[in-house]
Design a protein around this motif. Structure first.
Motif, PDB file in Angstrom:
ATOM      1  N   SER A  50       0.656   2.134   0.568  1.00 42.50           N
ATOM      2  CA  SER A  50       1.276   3.235   1.000  1.00 42.50           C
ATOM      3  C   SER A  50       0.883   4.439   1.316  1.00 42.50           C
ATOM      4  CB  SER A  50       2.308   3.286  -0.205  1.00 42.50           C
ATOM      5  OG  SER A  50       2.957   2.287  -0.674  1.00 42.50           O
ATOM      6  N   SER A  51       1.337   4.892   2.621  1.00 47.48           N
ATOM      7  CA  SER A  51       0.719   6.254   2.981  1.00 47.48           C
ATOM      8  C   SER A  51       2.014   7.238   3.135  1.00 47.48           C
ATOM      9  CB  SER A  51       0.190   6.093   4.345  1.00 47.48           C
ATOM     10  OG  SER A  51      -0.197   7.189   4.728  1.00 47.48           O
ATOM     11  N   THR A  52       1.798   8.523   2.598  1.00 48.78           N
ATOM     12  CA  THR A  52       2.653   9.427   2.520  1.00 48.78           C
ATOM     13  C   THR A  52       2.568  10.277   3.957  1.00 48.78           C
ATOM     14  OG1 THR A  52       2.622   9.392   0.016  1.00 48.78           O
ATOM     15  CG2 THR A  52       3.985  11.116   1.129  1.00 48.78           C
ATOM     16  N   VAL A 105       7.092  -4.027   6.598  1.00 48.31           N
ATOM     17  CA  VAL A 105       7.251  -2.372   6.724  1.00 48.31           C
ATOM     18  C   VAL A 105       8.342  -2.023   6.096  1.00 48.31           C
ATOM     19  CG1 VAL A 105       6.794  -0.505   8.088  1.00 48.31           C
ATOM     20  CG2 VAL A 105       5.730  -2.709   8.601  1.00 48.31           C
ATOM     21  N   SER A 106       8.282  -0.963   5.327  1.00 46.44           N
ATOM     22  CA  SER A 106       9.390  -0.269   4.732  1.00 46.44           C
ATOM     23  C   SER A 106       9.059   1.396   4.321  1.00 46.44           C
ATOM     24  CB  SER A 106       9.782  -0.881   3.311  1.00 46.44           C
ATOM     25  OG  SER A 106       8.597  -0.479   2.197  1.00 46.44           O
ATOM     26  N   THR A 107       9.907   1.929   4.485  1.00 44.37           N
ATOM     27  CA  THR A 107       9.939   3.438   4.333  1.00 44.37           C
ATOM     28  C   THR A 107      10.694   3.969   3.391  1.00 44.37           C
ATOM     29  OG1 THR A 107      11.409   3.943   6.082  1.00 44.37           O
ATOM     30  CG2 THR A 107       8.898   3.630   6.879  1.00 44.37           C
ATOM     31  N   VAL A 129       5.359   5.166   3.519  1.00 42.48           N
ATOM     32  CA  VAL A 129       5.353   4.309   4.671  1.00 42.48           C
ATOM     33  C   VAL A 129       4.501   3.151   3.776  1.00 42.48           C
ATOM     34  CG1 VAL A 129       4.617   3.373   6.825  1.00 42.48           C
ATOM     35  CG2 VAL A 129       5.417   5.737   6.695  1.00 42.48           C
ATOM     36  N   THR A 130       5.158   1.973   3.512  1.00 39.10           N
ATOM     37  CA  THR A 130       4.629   0.896   2.720  1.00 39.10           C
ATOM     38  C   THR A 130       4.468  -0.280   3.615  1.00 39.10           C
ATOM     39  OG1 THR A 130       5.439   2.033   0.620  1.00 39.10           O
ATOM     40  CG2 THR A 130       4.844  -0.327   0.585  1.00 39.10           C
ATOM     41  N   LEU A 146       0.447   3.238  10.882  1.00 38.31           N
ATOM     42  CA  LEU A 146       1.956   3.311  11.080  1.00 38.31           C
ATOM     43  C   LEU A 146       2.127   4.945  10.749  1.00 38.31           C
ATOM     44  CD1 LEU A 146       3.714   0.129   9.798  1.00 38.31           C
ATOM     45  CD2 LEU A 146       3.591   0.992  12.130  1.00 38.31           C
ATOM     46  N   ALA A 147       1.441   5.519   9.821  1.00 39.28           N
ATOM     47  CA  ALA A 147       1.964   6.862   9.255  1.00 39.28           C
ATOM     48  C   ALA A 147       1.276   7.843  10.354  1.00 39.28           C
ATOM     49  CB  ALA A 147       1.110   7.000   8.018  1.00 39.28           C
ATOM     50  N   GLN A 148       0.271   7.322  11.038  1.00 42.79           N
ATOM     51  CA  GLN A 148      -0.501   8.295  11.959  1.00 42.79           C
ATOM     52  C   GLN A 148       0.688   8.085  13.262  1.00 42.79           C
ATOM     53  OE1 GLN A 148      -3.045  10.351  11.596  1.00 42.79           O
ATOM     54  NE2 GLN A 148      -2.217  11.259  13.557  1.00 42.79           N
ATOM     55  N   ILE A 149       0.924   6.943  13.620  1.00 41.09           N
ATOM     56  CA  ILE A 149       2.149   6.919  14.762  1.00 41.09           C
ATOM     57  C   ILE A 149       3.323   7.649  14.402  1.00 41.09           C
ATOM     58  CG2 ILE A 149       3.622   5.199  15.752  1.00 41.09           C
ATOM     59  CD1 ILE A 149       1.502   3.031  15.222  1.00 41.09           C
TER      60      ILE A 149
END
Length: 268
Positions: A50-52, A105-107, A129-130, A146-149
């Motif tokens: 996961s990224s925040t 992918v989930s948010t 983002v997980t 995905l977090a950077q996108i």
């Protein structure tokens, strides 16, 4: 009355059968729990990362009014992260197939409460983002990509504002240098006028610098925490044990109820 009496007799007979063969429900419970545990051991191991993301907030250049743009919509981050173009780009960066990432992918919007998730308000622009992947490296790389996108798609307004403010500061500094040169060579009256002008330009430069800090630190989205993968299983071990134990207990109850009729029929 006769019907009530018959029902009481039936219930009493059922209860007596269960009490007489109490070991059958217990055996079913234990056997079910063991089977559920063994099934859970066969669950496929996956990695979750996961990224925040801090979504930022857009303010108008005049008056500082909060704008209701894409960042204010709680569905924006999830829409971007699950878009086909985002999936393909993140899969390429993680050296995996888009089909292996699609559907994994989930948010979640992070609330101010500890560990809770709610629909985001304007003052709480954090989204997790997980990603689930087959390896640690792939899960981490895909989540970070995905977090950077998400950040890149939501940054154009803040980026343009930052560029404009930097240009404004540069113009102010050029004007300040020109005013200082004029003040050094002019007459006393001219120097007084230039001093007032210098004060105005310095005030404008200070305001632009403050707005620049706001745009860079508050308005512009950025990745708050990068992903770190943890091993998990596709099947919950606890749920598998509880469900299997319950089913085993129910089967044990049924066995206790039909035990005597079956034994009687067999003897006949």
């Amino acid at each position: 009355m006769d019907l009530d009496a018959e029902q009481e007799v039936d219930l009493g007979r059922y209860w007596s059968a269960i009490v007489a063969r109490w070991w059958l429900p217990l055996l079913g419970l234990l056997a079910g729990a063991l089977i559920g545990y063994l099934i859970s051991l066969g669950g496929k191991e996956v990695w979750k990362a996961s990224s925040t993301v801090y979504l930022g907030a857009s303010y108008s250049p005049v008056g500082g009014v909060l704008l209701q743009g894409p960042q204010a919509n709680p569905a924006t981050a999830g829409t971007i992260a699950r878009a086909e173009s985002s999936i393909e780009a993140a899969a390429a960066r993680a050296s995996m197939r888009a089909g292996d990432l699609r559907g994994h992918v989930s948010t979640q919007t992070i609330s101010t409460g500890a560990g809770a998730t709610t629909v985001r308000t304007t003052g709480n622009p954090l989204v997790r983002v997980t990603v689930q992947g087959s390896t640690r490296r792939r899960a981490q790389a895909a989540a970070n990509a995905l977090a950077q996108i998400v950040v890149d798609r939501l940054s154009p307004y803040a980026d343009r504002k930052i560029e404009a403010l930097k240009q404004r500061i540069a113009d102010d500094q050029t004007e300040i240098a020109a005013v200082k040169r004029g003040a050094a060579t002019g007459d006393p009256l001219g120097r007084a006028v230039l001093a007032v002008q210098l004060g105005d330009v310095l005030d404008d430069e200070l305001q632009a610098k403050q707005l620049l800090i706001q745009a860079q630190e508050i308005e512009r989205p950025h990745v708050l925490t990068r992903a770190a993968a943890a091993k998990t299983t596709a099947r919950s071990r606890r749920n598998a044990v509880v469900v299997a134990a319950f089913l085993g207990f129910v089967l044990g109850l049924i066995a206790a109820l039909v035990w005597e009729p079956l034994v009687r029929r067999t003897r006949r």
